[in-house]
Write an enzyme that holds these catalytic residues in place. Structure first.
Site, mmCIF file in Angstrom:
data_model
loop_
_atom_site.group_PDB
_atom_site.id
_atom_site.type_symbol
_atom_site.label_atom_id
_atom_site.label_comp_id
_atom_site.label_asym_id
_atom_site.label_seq_id
_atom_site.Cartn_x
_atom_site.Cartn_y
_atom_site.Cartn_z
ATOM 1 N N GLY A 186 -17.425 5.447 -3.208
ATOM 2 C CA GLY A 186 -16.949 6.781 -2.879
ATOM 3 C C GLY A 186 -17.715 7.340 -1.695
ATOM 4 N N PRO A 231 -19.346 -0.574 -2.286
ATOM 5 C CA PRO A 231 -18.763 0.111 -1.132
ATOM 6 C C PRO A 231 -17.609 -0.664 -0.509
ATOM 7 C CG PRO A 231 -20.788 -1.004 -0.505
ATOM 8 C CD PRO A 231 -20.641 -1.193 -1.985
ATOM 9 N N TYR A 243 -2.568 10.055 2.376
ATOM 10 C CA TYR A 243 -3.731 10.844 1.957
ATOM 11 C C TYR A 243 -3.977 12.034 2.870
ATOM 12 C CZ TYR A 243 -5.066 6.523 -0.524
ATOM 13 O OH TYR A 243 -5.116 5.414 -1.321
ATOM 14 N N CYS A 301 11.684 5.025 10.288
ATOM 15 C CA CYS A 301 12.628 6.094 9.980
ATOM 16 C C CYS A 301 12.161 6.912 8.789
ATOM 17 C CB CYS A 301 14.025 5.522 9.776
ATOM 18 S SG CYS A 301 14.695 4.920 11.332
#
Ligand code: PLP
Length: 411
Positions: free
Chosen positions: A218, A260, A302, A328
């Protein structure tokens, strides 16, 4: 990666192309390793961020292990030369047969569901050491889709179910060697890690045979100037200390693990695209590029910010552009960005694209996935060929040409 080198790569390999700088991956790895001072840490690279075999081998050479989230990733890790015991498999919602397959391969399993834990106990009992993924229910911030430690998350076994875990473990004599948490991406606060760590330390009291604790990941990186980033050195110092205190209380030295993904590879990568059209509308100027959400979906999925630069005209006068894809859909890479004046054919760099770029790409609109290039010691090398139309139709079955179909229809 300077503009001249990137431009020559675009010239040689064409666009769109992902470019990764190996030296950046190595320096990020070392920065994280060194952040913990005296405390040794084991880094398991979350390979879903970027799984090209060359990147896996780079990290293996640095001493990393792997975090895999599918059996396919486990196989890719083995293929890259990792030993099974260097791979942690953290599945969610997979069939039990896949877990059995991973056990047979010899990788460490991380279980995130009580009923799976029970099934595991029934099948393997004390024979196969296993790790448990705990959901500590701490709020990690970040985007809702990438925050996975909250109360409604599908990931992990709730910290409030420790008694239940303990009953299953005792009944089946399970050998719990690790506790794991992963609270999601984009943690900006060292205290989030410390809170989660404290909860895991308390939970450790239920499990006397632990060998490691895995605090997931994170770690957030800067996507634009002034962005909050995870204060790695601060986390390193604080967690390092608290972990050593915990080990004293626990009575044994445990290993400290992290997983990580983004932190190691995000900043190493740039997606090079070419300007197809410059389109002036009543409200804005669009730069339409030869890529889209099929190649880099983070901005659309996101709402992620990726810095964009015109590497064909780095010193040019800045103008405001909205950079959009050719799919598209409304696939906007960036709204109203100040970018050096661009013309058709210019190459734009979309930065911070090493993590969850290529690995989330797809063939929507029957478009081809880009090539990948690796810069090692300043020299670019092709590490994935651009797809061709053959790749798009490879598994399609045309019934009018199918003997199986003809046979069935004449039965
Ligand atoms: C995705 C994932 C990670 C890596 O997250 P990043 O934000 O890329 O560092 C680590 N552990 C698990 C279990 C994951 O699913």
């Amino acid at each position: 990666m300077n503009s001249r080198l990137l431009e020559s790569i675009a010239g040689e390999y064409g666009t769109p192309v992902y470019v990764y700088d190996e030296s950046k991956i190595i320096s990020q790895y070392n920065r994280l390793k060194n952040a913990f001072g005296k405390q040794e840490v084991k880094l398991h690279y979350a390979m879903k961020a970027l799984s090209n075999i060359n990147v896996l081998k780079t990290l293996k050479d640095q001493g990393a292990g792997l975090d895999a989230v599918s059996i396919e990733e486990v196989y890719l890790g083995l293929r890259a030369g990792f030993e099974p015991e260097e791979i942690m498999y953290t599945p969610n919602g997979v069939a039990f047969s896949e877990i059995e397959e991973a056990v047979a391969l010899g990788v460490m399993i991380n279980i995130d569901n009580l009923s799976v834990l029970e099934h595991f106990g029934m099948v393997f009992g004390s024979l196969v050491p296993v790790c448990i993924r705990i959901n500590p229910h701490i709020l990690a911030g970040g985007h809702a889709n990438i925050s996975v430690g909250h109360i409604d998350s599908k990931f992990g076994i709730s910290i409030h179910q420790l008694r239940h875990i303990q009953r299953i473990v005792e009944h089946y004599k399970l050998h719990i060697v690790g506790l794991h948490m992963h609270t999601g991406s984009d943690i900006v606060d060292a205290d989030v890690f410390l809170q989660g760590a404290d909860l895991l330390y308390q939970a450790a009291g239920y499990f006397p045979e632990l060998k490691f604790m895995d605090f997931g990941s994170g770690f957030k990186v800067a996507y634009k100037e002034g962005d909050f980033v995870t204060p790695i050195e601060e986390i390193g110092t604080k967690i390092g200390e608290s972990f050593q205190n915990f080990c004293k209380e626990y009575g044994r030295e445990l290993e400290l693990w992290f997983e990580p993904g983004k932190f190691l590879v995000s900043e190493s990568g740039v997606l090079l695209v070419s300007v197809n059209v410059v389109k002036q509308t009543t409200s804005t100027v669009f730069l339409g590029v030869n890529s889209g959400q099929n190649h880099l979906i983070r901005p659309m999925f996101y709402n992620a910010y990726h810095r964009i630069e015109n590497i064909s005209n780095p010193a040019g006068q800045k103008k405001l552009y909205s950079v959009v894809g050719y799919i598209c859909e409304t696939d906007t890479f960036g709204y109203d960005r100040p970018i050096s004046e661009a013309k058709v054919g210019d190459v734009l760099g979309i930065y911070n694209a090493g993590a969850y770029g290529f690995s989330m790409s797809n063939q929507y609109n029957s478009r081809l996935r880009p090539a990948e290039v690796y810069i090692r010691d300043g020299v670019p090398h092709l590490i994935r060929k651009r797809e061709t139309l053959d790749d798009v139709i490879r598994n399609e079955v045309d019934l009018t040409l199918s003997p199986a179909y003809a046979a069935k229809m004449t039965e």
